[in-house]
Design an enzyme around this catalytic site. Sequence first.
Site, PDB file in Angstrom:
ATOM      1  N   LYS A 145     -17.566 -11.664   7.166  1.00  0.00           N
ATOM      2  CA  LYS A 145     -18.621 -11.586   6.157  1.00  0.00           C
ATOM      3  C   LYS A 145     -18.514 -12.798   5.220  1.00  0.00           C
ATOM      4  CE  LYS A 145     -20.312  -8.112   2.811  1.00  0.00           C
ATOM      5  NZ  LYS A 145     -19.962  -6.783   2.233  1.00  0.00           N
ATOM      6  N   LEU A 194     -24.665  -8.170  -3.116  1.00  0.00           N
ATOM      7  CA  LEU A 194     -23.732  -7.349  -2.326  1.00  0.00           C
ATOM      8  C   LEU A 194     -23.855  -5.871  -2.659  1.00  0.00           C
ATOM      9  CD1 LEU A 194     -20.632  -9.678  -2.728  1.00  0.00           C
ATOM     10  CD2 LEU A 194     -21.936  -9.371  -0.623  1.00  0.00           C
ATOM     11  N   SER A 220     -23.440  -3.426   2.624  1.00  0.00           N
ATOM     12  CA  SER A 220     -23.709  -4.840   2.461  1.00  0.00           C
ATOM     13  C   SER A 220     -23.127  -5.709   3.580  1.00  0.00           C
ATOM     14  CB  SER A 220     -23.162  -5.341   1.119  1.00  0.00           C
ATOM     15  OG  SER A 220     -21.747  -5.231   1.061  1.00  0.00           O
ATOM     16  N   ILE A 241     -17.854  -0.996  -1.290  1.00  0.00           N
ATOM     17  CA  ILE A 241     -17.726  -0.464  -2.641  1.00  0.00           C
ATOM     18  C   ILE A 241     -18.616   0.759  -2.858  1.00  0.00           C
ATOM     19  CG2 ILE A 241     -19.534  -1.834  -3.770  1.00  0.00           C
ATOM     20  CD1 ILE A 241     -17.535  -2.284  -6.093  1.00  0.00           C
ATOM     21  N   GLY A 242     -19.481   1.039  -1.858  1.00  0.00           N
ATOM     22  CA  GLY A 242     -20.339   2.212  -1.950  1.00  0.00           C
ATOM     23  C   GLY A 242     -20.822   2.680  -0.589  1.00  0.00           C
ATOM     24  N   GLY A 243     -20.249   2.075   0.460  1.00  0.00           N
ATOM     25  CA  GLY A 243     -20.659   2.395   1.821  1.00  0.00           C
ATOM     26  C   GLY A 243     -20.875   1.152   2.654  1.00  0.00           C
ATOM     27  N   SER A 244     -20.447  -0.008   2.168  1.00  0.00           N
ATOM     28  CA  SER A 244     -20.835  -1.285   2.751  1.00  0.00           C
ATOM     29  C   SER A 244     -20.185  -1.603   4.087  1.00  0.00           C
ATOM     30  CB  SER A 244     -20.542  -2.422   1.771  1.00  0.00           C
ATOM     31  OG  SER A 244     -21.402  -2.339   0.655  1.00  0.00           O
TER      32      SER A 244
END
Length: 564
Positions: A145, A194, A220, A241-244
Amino acid sequence: MTQTKIQPETPTCNGPCCKAARKYCAHRDATVEQTWPGLHETVLSWGPLPRNVTSLPKRIMSEREIVITEKTPETLVAELAQGELKSVDVARAFLNRAALAQELVNCITELLPDEALQRAQQLDDYFQAHGKPIGPLHGLPISVKEHMAMKDKTHDAGWCAWAERRAEENSHILDILWNAGAVFYARTTQPQALMQLETDNNLTGVTVNPFNRDLTCGGSSGGEGALIGFRGSCLGVGTDIGGSIRSPCANQGLYGLRPSALRLPLHGKGAIMLGNESILGVIGPMSTSLEGVKLFVKTILAAKPWLREPSLLAMPWRDDVSHFPSQNDRPRIRVGVMWNDGVVQPHPPIRRAMETLVQKLEKVDGVELVPWKPYKHAEAWQIISQLYYVDGGATLRQTAAESGELVLPMTEWILSQNKNNGRVLTPSEIWTLTRRREAYRMEYADHWNQTATETGDEANPVDVILCPAGPGAAPPHGHARYWTYTAVWNLLDYPAMVFPVTAVDPELDQPAVDFMAMNYEDEWNSRIYKPELYADAPVSLQLVARRHQDEKVVEALEYLQQYF
């Protein structure tokens, strides 16, 4: 047949963002042309593309390249270690497939043909001279990434204002992978800021799903997801950080681990939110196989990254003994089954996947299924969505303004979820939110502990939770607006593993005639589901364990998937 537009019209304005985008895409396109001369014109000659482009490599790539790129990471490293494959051949095959992936789904920020082939040749020379691999990842191509720093390469994190920024050193994790024998050959796209479960930014445009180009690849780490889903990579570096990690892995039918925070090295990430420790992001593997996930994590932790990065836990990978008690020579695993999160009910394909697995696991000796009641997941979203932007989004808007770039709709959406109304929180307000986070974690731990007392087995609460990885399969572009199926575990800092189960079948996955929405979000989510629109989309689920039980969630999936 359809022709989904994945890149905006070539910017014609003379503003800083437009100039940056033109230069950025020209460089990317040059690396594709260098890798595979004439590929762009060839793909254009095909005319309108199908929604599902995963079969197209067989139209243009050699049979040997197809075979190589469809091997799992563990198979590749084994064959490379035995001298059955040359590193140069493997690198060239993955470079070509990644170039084709870029033409079809727009997932690449740049290819690295010169560096990759030079590295691969060095590895082949080493093997010939010493008769052994240089390390556990000898010759394995790994995609990265873009916001993971790579020395002297772009480090823009999806921002026009940062398009000319160059990394002064490699990310810590890339140094470890390099020393283990990895070959870096492709860098992948990410969304603006992101902070989307889709992938769209003003530099490179929209990245789409190779199984259905009318659907999002997720975010992301969406470029990684699309590339690996297309088999232009078999193992990649993502962040979450939230599902990335889990969103793109679920959307492409891959294996992805969101590890507990501070297990894997973080140094070298690029983001406007660095320094905000209210919710810690993590780095993790995305792979075509579960064994690839294990190979990645074990290689990183074997290097003792905590010696260089003191914030990390000094915790080696603990898989020398089982994390489950034996019963008649079989592990005893208690699985909590969470059908929905109490806020949004998943679409029919997710329900079918859950039902299929539950029916199979009910017949397995040593596996006990326990109903799991979600605990205040709506409150979890209220807490985490505020902790993401304790500055009210001021830094984000300032970064966008530096180049005059537009704040994109899905970026605006996540900002709108912040109940601070754009305010910069005072220190005391941040402390209050942090106390709410810690209180929620305590309450959830107690809720988990109750799974033992309610069943009369106080020594054995639930081991892992089986649950959806999202409210549906990959949604249409601009519709990834419900994060809580993944973000709740970020708030709790629980390790979570996404894995593939099936694919959307429009005949089997018709909307329920008796559906009753629980709230506005549930109604909105149900309206976007149309079986034909979602055709061919992979369907994935998620296993979750308690904090720092990363090995346990991997071991549980290893055992359970024998029966899927």
